[in-house]
Design a protein around this motif. Structure first.
Motif, short mmCIF file in Angstrom:
data_model
loop_
_atom_site.label_atom_id
_atom_site.label_comp_id
_atom_site.label_asym_id
_atom_site.label_seq_id
_atom_site.Cartn_x
_atom_site.Cartn_y
_atom_site.Cartn_z
N GLY A 3 0.79 -1.22 0.00
CA GLY A 3 0.00 0.00 0.00
C GLY A 3 0.82 1.27 0.00
O GLY A 3 0.26 2.37 -0.03
N LEU A 4 2.13 1.16 0.06
CA LEU A 4 3.01 2.32 0.06
C LEU A 4 3.39 2.71 -1.36
O LEU A 4 3.38 1.88 -2.28
CB LEU A 4 4.27 2.03 0.87
CG LEU A 4 4.08 1.74 2.35
CD1 LEU A 4 5.41 1.34 2.98
CD2 LEU A 4 3.49 2.94 3.08
N MET A 5 3.76 3.99 -1.52
CA MET A 5 4.22 4.46 -2.82
C MET A 5 5.70 4.11 -3.00
O MET A 5 6.50 4.31 -2.08
CB MET A 5 4.02 5.97 -2.96
CG MET A 5 4.35 6.52 -4.35
SD MET A 5 4.25 8.32 -4.40
CE MET A 5 2.53 8.56 -3.93
N PHE B 185 3.71 4.75 10.18
CA PHE B 185 4.05 5.04 11.56
C PHE B 185 4.07 3.72 12.33
O PHE B 185 3.32 2.80 12.02
CB PHE B 185 3.03 5.99 12.19
CG PHE B 185 3.13 7.40 11.71
CD1 PHE B 185 4.24 8.16 11.99
CD2 PHE B 185 2.10 7.97 10.96
CE1 PHE B 185 4.34 9.47 11.54
CE2 PHE B 185 2.20 9.28 10.51
CZ PHE B 185 3.32 10.03 10.78
N PRO B 186 4.94 3.59 13.34
CA PRO B 186 5.04 2.32 14.07
C PRO B 186 3.79 2.00 14.87
O PRO B 186 3.08 2.90 15.34
CB PRO B 186 6.26 2.54 14.99
CG PRO B 186 6.35 4.03 15.14
CD PRO B 186 5.89 4.60 13.83
N PHE C 161 -2.59 13.34 12.70
CA PHE C 161 -3.53 14.12 11.91
C PHE C 161 -4.28 13.25 10.91
O PHE C 161 -4.50 13.64 9.76
CB PHE C 161 -2.81 15.27 11.17
CG PHE C 161 -2.22 16.30 12.09
CD1 PHE C 161 -3.04 17.27 12.68
CD2 PHE C 161 -0.86 16.32 12.37
CE1 PHE C 161 -2.51 18.21 13.52
CE2 PHE C 161 -0.34 17.27 13.21
CZ PHE C 161 -1.16 18.22 13.80
N GLY C 162 -4.63 12.06 11.33
CA GLY C 162 -5.40 11.18 10.49
C GLY C 162 -4.59 10.46 9.43
O GLY C 162 -5.15 9.71 8.62
N ARG C 163 -3.28 10.63 9.44
CA ARG C 163 -2.42 9.96 8.45
C ARG C 163 -1.72 8.78 9.12
O ARG C 163 -1.24 8.89 10.26
CB ARG C 163 -1.36 10.93 7.91
CG ARG C 163 -1.91 12.21 7.30
CD ARG C 163 -2.45 12.00 5.91
NE ARG C 163 -2.91 13.24 5.31
CZ ARG C 163 -2.15 14.04 4.55
NH1 ARG C 163 -0.90 13.70 4.31
NH2 ARG C 163 -2.66 15.14 4.04
N HIS D 17 4.14 8.45 6.57
CA HIS D 17 4.94 9.69 6.40
C HIS D 17 5.93 9.49 5.27
O HIS D 17 6.25 8.35 4.90
CB HIS D 17 5.68 10.01 7.71
CG HIS D 17 6.62 8.93 8.15
ND1 HIS D 17 7.90 8.83 7.68
CD2 HIS D 17 6.44 7.89 9.03
CE1 HIS D 17 8.50 7.78 8.24
NE2 HIS D 17 7.63 7.19 9.07
N PRO D 18 6.44 10.59 4.68
CA PRO D 18 7.39 10.47 3.57
C PRO D 18 8.67 9.78 4.02
O PRO D 18 9.10 9.90 5.18
CB PRO D 18 7.67 11.91 3.16
CG PRO D 18 6.49 12.69 3.66
CD PRO D 18 6.08 12.00 4.92
#
Length: 282
Positions: free
Chosen positions: A26-28, A41-42, A48-50, A53-54
């Motif tokens: 699911g990652l870019m 994120f671990p 913020f609902g995400r 992270h990059p």
């Protein structure tokens, strides 16, 4: 707060290029190096609902490191240029480097040694007294040390007493301030020591500079055409107190051999003669 939230959310956005793609997780992923441009994120946490992270892919990391290296090299180059502009009274000294050495100076390894052991030379206040005949490479030797240390971003001042005495006479700053500035350099190099006029005023200022450098507990390198015999056995008290300080601070290094300047002049004369005779093309 809304403005801050928007800024944070923008920082969390991952820039997608046309060749990028979504992986099975699911990652870019980067379409060039095929490494993820995002990371979760671990422990399933969110910000913020995400939930991601990059993250730097290999080619983005390589580009960042390239730009950082370029910026670091420019910063270093600018600092070395500043040091040489400030530390050399004669621009020609910039070319007196180990890389330009023609091998004629038999003592050059002692210059390499000094640079390689600079931290010890500095901490133990060890300098050189370079003595010998005119044109034997003393100034070039000292210039090699100065340039090499400046390339390590160590401030060095290479000057002579003719320049110092002129600055003491004409400088807008006070005598003490000027001498204090000279003594602030980690290394001070005095070229052609002993060539200054032996007036009472001149000798007093020479002593003040040498004595102040001695009290600053920082190394000094001097070049001179005087013999070691003349330095060890001065003819008067004024010179004796100057030379005593020098011998306490500086290790004598004798320069022998032919006059390099005379050899260079002879080579130029020979070259000109051949050109005038038409023996070689220009």
């Amino acid at each position: 707060m809304n403005g801050l939230t928007d800024t944070i959310l923008k920082m969390m956005d991952t820039t997608q290029e046309p060749e990028d793609y979504k992986g099975e997780d699911g990652l870019m992923y980067c379409g060039k190096c095929h490494k993820p441009k995002e990371a979760y994120f671990p422990q399933g946490k969110e910000l913020f609902g995400r939930d991601r992270h990059p993250s730097e892919c290999d080619c983005r990391r390589a580009e960042r490191e390239r730009l950082e290296k370029k910026e670091s090299e420019k910063k270093h180059s600018d600092e070395v240029e500043r040091l040489k502009r400030d530390g050399f009274t004669d621009p020609a000294i910039r070319h007196w480097t180990f890389g330009n050495d023609n091998g004629n100076c038999l003592q050059i390894e002692k210059a390499h040694f000094y640079v390689e052991h600079w931290e010890t030379m500095k901490s133990e206040n060890i300098g050189y007294l370079l003595w010998g005949n005119v044109g034997t490479g003393k100034s070039y030797f000292a210039g090699c040390i100065a340039n090499a240390l400046m390339e390590q971003e160590v401030p060095v001042c290479m000057t002579n007493f003719a320049m110092i005495l002129n600055n003491l006479f004409t400088s807008a700053e006070g005598r003490n301030e000027y001498i204090t500035r000279l003594c602030a350099y980690p290394l001070l190099i005095l070229d052609d020591f002993g060539m200054e006029r032996g007036t009472e005023y001149g000798l007093e200022q020479v002593y003040n500079v040498i004595d102040s450098r001695y009290r600053s507990n920082k190394p000094l390198i001097t070049t001179t055409n005087l013999t070691l015999e003349q330095i060890q056995h001065p003819q008067d008290t004024a010179h004796a107190r100057i030379y005593d300080r020098l011998l306490e601070m500086c290790v004598p290094v004798c320069f022998t051999g032919g006059n390099f300047r005379r050899v260079t002049a002879q080579q130029k004369m020979h070259r000109l003669k051949k050109l005038m005779e038409g023996g070689e093309s220009q």
